[in-house]
Motif scaffolding. Structure first.
Motif: not given
Length: 134
Positions: A56-60, A87-90, A96-98, A101-107
């Motif tokens: 959530f912090a990454i996506l805001g 949470i990342s998978r949900a 799917a566009e997020v 961004a999540l993959k770049k942070e390793g989540l």
């Protein structure tokens, strides 16, 4: 998956060490519960709470979602990592566009590290008894 009120809910499963977390994401006001308790009460330190809420912090968009988690197995650290992955998978199931961004942070990757089993003839998994020549 639609509910009776025609509100969408999104599910994600996270695993880490021996912990498993089943995450349900609903549009809402930002309420977060894990095993019926608030995140801040369940995760004793702010760092643990922050790591669990990292997607959530990454996506805001933390205030847009209500989170319900059922966590079992392992300890607090394993459950924290499992909640983060769930949470990342949900969130990716919702949009799917997020994912980049999540993959770049390793989540989006399951952390496969786990405790190595103890071997026979040794004190622990790798530790030997002290050798004595005489």
């Amino acid at each position: 998956m639609a509910t009776a009120k025609n509100k969408k809910i999104y599910r994600g499963t996270g695993r880490r060490k021996n912990a498993i977390a089943a995450v349900i994401l609903k549009p809402g006001s930002g309420k977060r519960t894990i095993n019926g308790r608030d995140f801040k009460e369940y995760f004793h330190s702010e760092v643990q709470d922050m790591i669990a809420n990292l997607p959530f912090a990454i996506l805001g968009n933390a205030e847009e979602w209500d989170v319900e988690v059922t966590a079992r197995g392992g300890g607090i650290a394993g459950q924290m990592g499992a909640v983060r992955l769930g949470i990342s998978r949900a969130l990716v199931a919702n949009d799917a566009e997020v994912k980049p961004a999540l993959k770049k942070e390793g989540l989006m990757t399951r952390d496969a590290r786990a405790v190595e089993r103890k071997k026979f003839g040794r004190k622990k998994a790798r530790k030997h008894f002290q050798f004595s020549k005489r």
